[in-house]
Design an enzyme around this catalytic site. Structure first.
Site, short mmCIF file in Angstrom:
data_model
loop_
_atom_site.label_atom_id
_atom_site.label_comp_id
_atom_site.label_asym_id
_atom_site.label_seq_id
_atom_site.Cartn_x
_atom_site.Cartn_y
_atom_site.Cartn_z
CB ALA A 16 -11.14 -12.99 27.11
CB ILE A 18 -11.37 -10.87 31.61
CG1 ILE A 18 -11.01 -10.51 33.06
CG2 ILE A 18 -10.27 -11.69 30.97
CD1 ILE A 18 -10.75 -11.71 33.95
NE ARG A 40 -12.61 -19.40 20.11
CZ ARG A 40 -13.84 -19.56 20.58
NH1 ARG A 40 -14.47 -20.69 20.41
NH2 ARG A 40 -14.44 -18.58 21.21
CE1 TYR A 61 -6.75 -20.09 21.64
CE2 TYR A 61 -6.43 -17.80 21.02
CZ TYR A 61 -7.26 -18.84 21.38
OH TYR A 61 -8.61 -18.63 21.50
CG LEU A 77 -7.18 -18.96 26.04
CD1 LEU A 77 -6.18 -20.02 25.61
CD2 LEU A 77 -8.06 -18.55 24.86
CG HIS A 82 -6.83 -21.28 32.53
ND1 HIS A 82 -7.31 -20.77 33.71
CD2 HIS A 82 -7.31 -20.46 31.56
CE1 HIS A 82 -8.06 -19.70 33.47
NE2 HIS A 82 -8.08 -19.49 32.17
CE LYS A 100 -10.35 -16.57 39.31
NZ LYS A 100 -11.45 -16.05 38.47
NE ARG A 168 -18.53 -15.27 34.04
CZ ARG A 168 -18.66 -13.97 34.24
NH1 ARG A 168 -18.21 -13.42 35.33
NH2 ARG A 168 -19.27 -13.23 33.33
#
Lengths: 333, 353
Positions: A16, A18, A40, A61, A77, A82, A100, A168
């Site tokens: 990701a 982030i 993936r 994973y 993820l 999560h 989070k 998001r």
């Protein structure tokens, strides 16, 4: 058995965006090893591994989780994945650092908690902001009495709209203003409970959607009241004109304002105003993610206590759900 | 027999497509809480009433879960006229009396497993339900999970060839304060853990022809650990291990002459189904989109609502016959290791004579 300075051995689920800020940078800064990653798309995982110094790539994973060299699993993820992957990592006996929120419902969070308590590994929900000196300073100012008695918390979280395909904006991936932004403010609201005479309860909430992204909150506001009478206001918006992540803590003798409590490395100022005058404090421009990983490493290696227990993630989701249940839908302002 | 590329999708009813019933929950313990949360999170089913022997406990439970009415006795709960189905989530030894109370008040019942402590008690509950023309279901939630329906379809399609072996293991170490250690609470590994193994074996290999077992009781006098070998028609074998003293892999598999079906741990909760060939190659996997354990408890309620909505008082996926057959196997397993279970419900060493 805690050992002292050994680097953490971290496995990453997914490549990701982030990750660079949230785990790669902090791992390099702290001398920790990025042992494995899977995505993936294997080619994407390999490119990520090469760019970020991850030692090996797995096909999926579960293989990262099962890698005997991996002791900490980092889960960035999408929100809806999560809980299940936190559970799998915990069942494999690994420590878990999860983005989070730890799950998308209190029900799921309780399942994660059950497994974590049963298997006994370390578990940290990634509210990284809390570990930064900016946030710690706001709390200290309250605790040493410089602001008087705590009366009000105001949290504003505005960001410009993510691109159309961003998770998001996805309902099924459990995105939206409350789950991605508001959760910070609700988490912080809860952390102040002990200074406010008791737990916060939701008074009212309002939400709105953007016609371009139906079914997902574009903005979310919630007002809460603590047992002792203090109040909190949390406002979040995913289509703001600007980036703004501010916190104001107001007491009977003064207030303190953090100019960027989520990305303090971009603006580490805390503005303090009391009867004695006003001042600006600079608390340090290291990333809060670095402080978070340091805290987790000290917890795992040295047994140092984290700022909250593993049950905390359930409490946070309960208040998120309470806010969602209380929200009336208003048209976008 | 050509191997499929993908496994068949589960045929579970869409939660919002079944009638939205009004549920009463009898009991306020751990499973009552998870069941209520699961229903409210994933379905239109609504828990409208809760009952406990202590009014204060019921009131608190109701407040925490958004439930309309709290009752300070099970009798009051059963008499609540605004209830369609009662979910019995009390300790095992209270399942029969609680179910009979609800049935006597004309309510359908969904009873936590075990429906009753033995075949005799369960038969009595079913007789009462039949006389009252109400539905009586056992909340053996595994039977209603998507993964289980995938297994059923694979078996029915014959892709495993001749079914020969079930391997199953269910071990979870419980904290010494847990009621599973207590003989007065019908504790022991069989009713809480082993039941998932026997149910799986019965469902896929059919009736049990013989059973042998070894095991140990705990110092508290309940079945602590045991391994059993069951034979089925044609010499098919189930090899089952259960323990409340150790946590073990808790996976299960079904092997036939042409394929192996694996249920990754925990086999009895929502999860994947993996089909492999006799040469060990993975052929196809059905992936559970939300393997979050007890978040899947709602599936039992959806099945009940589906059946009642069609005027049916039983379900073919966990029929009364299946419940009784499973209880009979559990009785035989307990007897084989010298643990006596009777109507009083306490598992313990059998007395001489």
């Amino acid at each position: 058995m805690p050992t002292n300075n050994e680097p953490l051995r971290i496995g990453i689920l997914g490549a990701a965006r982030i990750c660079a800020e949230a785990i790669v940078g902090p791992a390099h800064a702290g001398g920790h090893r990025l042992v494995a990653v899977a995505a993936r798309d294997r080619a994407r995982a390999e490119a990520f591994a090469t760019s970020n110094g991850v030692e090996r790539v797995h096909d999926n994973y579960q293989a990262v989780i099962d890698d005997p060299d991996v002791e900490v699993v980092y889960n960035p993820l999408p929100n809806s994945l999560h809980a299940q992957w936190n559970i799998r990592a915990a069942l494999a006996g690994k420590h878990v650092l999860t983005e989070k929120p730890s799950a998308v419902s209190a029900l799921q969070a309780r399942e994660v908690l059950d497994v974590v308590k049963h298997t006994g590994g370390a578990f940290l929900e990634g509210f990284h902001y809390f570990h930064h000196p900016v946030m710690q300073r706001l709390l200290s100012l309250l605790d040493i009495g410089e602001l008087g008695q705590f009366r009000r918390l105001e949290v504003d979280m505005y960001m410009p709209a993510p691109a159309a395909g961003d998770p998001r904006w996805s309902g099924p991936l459990a995105g939206g203003a409350l789950m991605d932004l508001g959760c910070y403010g609700l988490h912080l609201t809860r952390q102040l409970a002990s200074r406010a005479g008791g737990d916060p309860a939701v008074l009212s909430a309002r939400r709105g959607t953007n016609p371009r992204y139906p079914g997902v909150d574009d903005w979310f506001e919630v007002d809460l009241r603590y047992r002792g009478g203090a109040t909190s206001s949390v406002r979040s918006r995913m289509s703001g004109a600007e980036w703004r992540f501010t916190v104001e803590v107001v007491g009977t003798a003064g207030s303190a304002h953090a100019c960027n409590f989520v990305k303090a490395n971009q603006d580490d100022r805390v503005l303090v105003a009391t009867d004695a005058g006003q001042r600006i404090e600079h608390l340090g421009v290291r990333s809060s993610y670095e402080y978070q990983l340091e805290a987790f490493a000290r917890h795992i290696r040295l047994g140092e206590v984290l700022p909250w227990g593993v049950e905390d993630s359930v409490r946070t989701l309960e208040i998120i759900e309470a806010a969602a249940a209380a929200a009336t839908e208003l048209s976008a302002p | 027999m050509s191997a499929p590329r993908t496994l068949p999708p589960p045929r579970r009813p869409e939660p919002r497509s079944v009638p939205a019933l009004r549920w009463a929950v009898m009991g306020t313990g751990w499973v009552a809480r998870r069941f209520t949360d699961s229903l409210h999170r994933y379905t239109d089913q609504r828990v409208v009433a809760v009952g406990s022997r202590e009014a204060g406990v019921a009131v608190r439970f109701a407040a925490e879960h958004g439930i309309d009415r709290a009752h300070g006795s099970y009798e009051a709960l059963a008499a609540d006229p605004g209830v369609d189905v009662v979910y019995v989530a009390l300790p095992h030894q209270l399942h029969r009396p609680a179910a009979e109370l609800a049935i006597g008040a004309g309510r359908h019942v969904l009873v936590e497993k075990p429906l009753a402590l033995d075949v005799a008690d369960a038969t009595a509950v079913y007789a009462a339900a039949s006389a009252a023309s109400v539905g009586c279901f056992e909340a053996h939630w595994t039977a209603f999970l998507p993964r289980t329906d995938v297994v059923r379809q694979v078996v029915a399609a014959g892709w495993l060839g001749e079914l020969r072996t079930v391997l199953g293991d269910h071990g979870e170490r419980f904290d010494p304060a847990h009621r599973i250690w207590d003989p007065a609470m019908a504790g022991g590994a069989l009713l809480d853990l082993g039941t998932y193994l026997t149910s799986f074996a019965l469902e896929v290999l059919g009736p049990v022809q013989s059973l042998q077992a070894q095991g140990q009781l705990t110092a508290t006098g309940v079945v602590g650990e045991s391994a059993a070998v069951l034979t089925h028609a044609g010499g098919a074998l189930s090899v089952l291990h259960t323990s409340m003293v150790t946590t073990t892999p808790t996976a299960a598999s079904l092997a036939g002459t042409e394929g192996l079906l694996s249920l990754p741990a925990p086999f009895f909760m929502p999860g994947d189904v993996v089909l492999s060939s006799p040469t060990g190659q993975e052929i196809a996997t059905w992936r559970e989109p939300e393997p979050v354990r007890h978040a899947g408890l709602y599936h039992s309620a959806i099945e009940v609502a589906f059946r009642l909505g069609r005027g049916e008082l039983d379900t073919p996926w966990r029929s009364q016959e299946a419940v009784l057959a499973n209880l009979a196997v559990l009785d035989a397993w307990a007897a084989a290791i010298g643990a006596h279970r009777g109507a009083r419900g306490a598992e313990g060493a059998s007395h001489a004579g």
